[in-house]
Design an enzyme around this catalytic site. Sequence first.
Site, PDB file in Angstrom:
ATOM      1  N   ASP A  45      -9.981   3.404  -9.921  1.00  8.73           N
ATOM      2  CA  ASP A  45     -10.892   3.617  -8.791  1.00  8.73           C
ATOM      3  C   ASP A  45     -10.284   2.974  -7.549  1.00  8.73           C
ATOM      4  O   ASP A  45     -10.958   2.260  -6.807  1.00  8.73           O
ATOM      5  CB  ASP A  45     -12.261   3.005  -9.125  1.00  8.73           C
ATOM      6  CG  ASP A  45     -13.368   3.488  -8.195  1.00  8.73           C
ATOM      7  OD1 ASP A  45     -13.183   4.523  -7.530  1.00  8.73           O
ATOM      8  OD2 ASP A  45     -14.410   2.818  -8.133  1.00  8.73           O
TER       9      ASP A  45
ATOM     10  N   ASP B 281      -0.574  -5.727  -6.248  1.00 11.07           N
ATOM     11  CA  ASP B 281      -0.313  -4.296  -6.117  1.00 11.07           C
ATOM     12  C   ASP B 281      -0.346  -3.689  -7.521  1.00 11.07           C
ATOM     13  O   ASP B 281       0.455  -4.055  -8.383  1.00 11.07           O
ATOM     14  CB  ASP B 281       1.062  -4.093  -5.470  1.00 11.07           C
ATOM     15  CG  ASP B 281       1.409  -2.633  -5.240  1.00 11.07           C
ATOM     16  OD1 ASP B 281       1.296  -1.843  -6.197  1.00 11.07           O
ATOM     17  OD2 ASP B 281       1.812  -2.282  -4.123  1.00 11.07           O
TER      18      ASP B 281
END
Length: 281
Positions: free
Chosen positions: A149, A131
């Site tokens: 992105d 994460d």
Amino acid sequence: MLNLNDDYAMHSNRFAEVLACSQGKPFAFDHGGMRTLHFDGRYIQSAMRIVAPDELLLSYTRAMMAFLLAKQSPRHILMIGLGGGSLAKFCYRHLPATRITVLELDSDVIALRRQFVLPEDDERFQIIHVDAEHYLSSMQHTVDVILHDGFVADGLAPELSTEKFYRRCSEVLDDDGVLVSNVFGTTDDLMPVMTRMWKAFGPKLWWGDPSGCINRIILATKDVGLMAQRSALVKRAEQLDLQHGLALGEFVDRLKTAHNKSDAEFDAIAGYDAGATFMPY
């Protein structure tokens, strides 16, 4: 992230079959010498020319290389979101002295790395299943460049576009570091994201809308440096275009900036349509 085009209509039956077999997981689709990444049946997340896998095929990926305008020889690039790995492959090939760390939450995306011809992990390249928000919160070192992105099927992951997230990006950047963020959508979608970045970085923002897509590429810097000099940017873009074929000259022509602008001026500028002229520095 692009809408499906007419080329997909020619392969609609086969695409529908591949989509059905994907069972909701990310998948690759081959057509016309291309391999594209999809999270569902709506958008292209990444595209690769099969005979030239390291090429930056989509205009927004070339625009994201605009960090080279400010950081010519980055020591360490942190990428948030792997996708089809276009930027990771390009940087690995063309920036041989740069360490590259890629953060990706979805193990099914990582599982496609061989289909998209990504390099194996080595001393300067690593893909981490993690994460990104948690990773950044525990970082004890800084990086030169962050390429942001981090998309899910519907667009930019919400937890990766908060003011807190952008402030943390600023904290883990070197004093002359650059954040490049890819965002997607209408002005109504983009303005809240840009406002959060403004709050995190202040007026040191530059952005442009690459041709041929509805993405916006935003550069946030901690030090204005070269970015404040349009003539220097134009010259540097010309050099990079000759060296890497990135078409950054076109992107520089589209750049707008919050530098030396008030809050009200920023609100007005940030809402301009794609293709608006370069805002004077």
